[in-house]
Design a protein around this motif. Sequence first.
Motif, PDB file in Angstrom:
ATOM      1  N   TRP A  49       0.822  -1.207   0.000  1.00  0.00           N
ATOM      2  CA  TRP A  49       0.000   0.000   0.000  1.00  0.00           C
ATOM      3  C   TRP A  49       0.862   1.266   0.000  1.00  0.00           C
ATOM      4  CZ3 TRP A  49      -4.559   1.096  -1.482  1.00  0.00           C
ATOM      5  CH2 TRP A  49      -5.157   2.289  -1.121  1.00  0.00           C
ATOM      6  N   LEU A  52       2.283   2.510  -3.373  1.00  0.00           N
ATOM      7  CA  LEU A  52       1.370   3.027  -4.396  1.00  0.00           C
ATOM      8  C   LEU A  52       1.870   4.320  -5.044  1.00  0.00           C
ATOM      9  CD1 LEU A  52      -1.291   2.775  -5.936  1.00  0.00           C
ATOM     10  CD2 LEU A  52      -2.391   4.013  -4.069  1.00  0.00           C
ATOM     11  N   SER A  55       4.616   3.466  -7.465  1.00  0.00           N
ATOM     12  CA  SER A  55       4.078   2.745  -8.620  1.00  0.00           C
ATOM     13  C   SER A  55       3.377   3.690  -9.579  1.00  0.00           C
ATOM     14  CB  SER A  55       3.099   1.666  -8.159  1.00  0.00           C
ATOM     15  OG  SER A  55       3.726   0.768  -7.303  1.00  0.00           O
ATOM     16  N   LEU A  56       2.572   4.591  -9.040  1.00  0.00           N
ATOM     17  CA  LEU A  56       1.883   5.561  -9.895  1.00  0.00           C
ATOM     18  C   LEU A  56       2.879   6.494 -10.583  1.00  0.00           C
ATOM     19  CD1 LEU A  56      -1.230   6.477  -7.728  1.00  0.00           C
ATOM     20  CD2 LEU A  56      -1.137   5.027  -9.769  1.00  0.00           C
ATOM     21  N   VAL A  59       4.411   4.589 -13.497  1.00  0.00           N
ATOM     22  CA  VAL A  59       3.469   4.517 -14.613  1.00  0.00           C
ATOM     23  C   VAL A  59       3.381   5.865 -15.313  1.00  0.00           C
ATOM     24  CG1 VAL A  59       1.020   4.246 -15.190  1.00  0.00           C
ATOM     25  CG2 VAL A  59       2.135   2.598 -13.692  1.00  0.00           C
ATOM     26  N   VAL A  77      -1.001   0.566 -18.318  1.00  0.00           N
ATOM     27  CA  VAL A  77      -1.592   1.082 -17.081  1.00  0.00           C
ATOM     28  C   VAL A  77      -2.481   0.024 -16.439  1.00  0.00           C
ATOM     29  CG1 VAL A  77      -3.214   2.776 -16.146  1.00  0.00           C
ATOM     30  CG2 VAL A  77      -1.428   3.510 -17.707  1.00  0.00           C
ATOM     31  N   VAL A  78      -3.333  -0.603 -17.225  1.00  0.00           N
ATOM     32  CA  VAL A  78      -4.223  -1.638 -16.695  1.00  0.00           C
ATOM     33  C   VAL A  78      -3.406  -2.808 -16.158  1.00  0.00           C
ATOM     34  CG1 VAL A  78      -5.964  -3.345 -17.347  1.00  0.00           C
ATOM     35  CG2 VAL A  78      -6.199  -0.980 -18.093  1.00  0.00           C
ATOM     36  N   PHE A  80      -0.235  -2.798 -14.953  1.00  0.00           N
ATOM     37  CA  PHE A  80       0.429  -2.440 -13.706  1.00  0.00           C
ATOM     38  C   PHE A  80      -0.559  -2.291 -12.555  1.00  0.00           C
ATOM     39  CE2 PHE A  80       4.061  -0.851 -16.388  1.00  0.00           C
ATOM     40  CZ  PHE A  80       4.955  -1.806 -15.957  1.00  0.00           C
ATOM     41  N   LEU A  81      -1.717  -1.713 -12.811  1.00  0.00           N
ATOM     42  CA  LEU A  81      -2.723  -1.593 -11.757  1.00  0.00           C
ATOM     43  C   LEU A  81      -3.257  -2.961 -11.338  1.00  0.00           C
ATOM     44  CD1 LEU A  81      -4.694   1.601 -12.824  1.00  0.00           C
ATOM     45  CD2 LEU A  81      -3.111   1.338 -10.913  1.00  0.00           C
ATOM     46  N   PHE A  84      -0.632  -4.513  -9.131  1.00  0.00           N
ATOM     47  CA  PHE A  84      -0.616  -3.863  -7.819  1.00  0.00           C
ATOM     48  C   PHE A  84      -1.775  -4.345  -6.961  1.00  0.00           C
ATOM     49  CE2 PHE A  84      -2.059  -0.580  -4.943  1.00  0.00           C
ATOM     50  CZ  PHE A  84      -0.909  -0.358  -4.194  1.00  0.00           C
ATOM     51  N   PHE A  85      -2.987  -4.251  -7.484  1.00  0.00           N
ATOM     52  CA  PHE A  85      -4.146  -4.628  -6.685  1.00  0.00           C
ATOM     53  C   PHE A  85      -4.229  -6.140  -6.477  1.00  0.00           C
ATOM     54  CE2 PHE A  85      -5.544  -0.337  -7.901  1.00  0.00           C
ATOM     55  CZ  PHE A  85      -5.730   0.156  -6.622  1.00  0.00           C
TER      56      PHE A  85
END
Length: 104
Positions: A49, A52, A55-56, A59, A77-78, A80-81, A84-85
């Motif tokens: 967390w 984040l 990570s952002l 990206v 983007v999709v 990597f997200l 992450f999630f």
Amino acid sequence: MLFFVAPAITVAIIGFIFSKVYQGKEKVDKGYAVNYFRLSYRRRMMRTWTSLPISLGAVLVILLFTDYSFITNLILVVFFLALFFGEFYYNYRKWKQEEKAEDL
């Protein structure tokens, strides 16, 4: 393509080795631990967390400094997200399972 595949394989092998070395050993839930594999799942989730913003930022750098098409950028983007999630959710589930097992 080799530019992406070789580092990915190296990271996967090192991750596998560390996971086997620290498997079944005492995990750190309080204090500081540099090694990700020594952390409890709760601490892994917290570390995920807190990563984040980094990570952002990564990206955003990819989006701003590459000449990829819109579709390629959207896929990155999709991807990597989702990674992450996915990691966050996995660590959350394992933490709750661990917590439930301790209560029994």
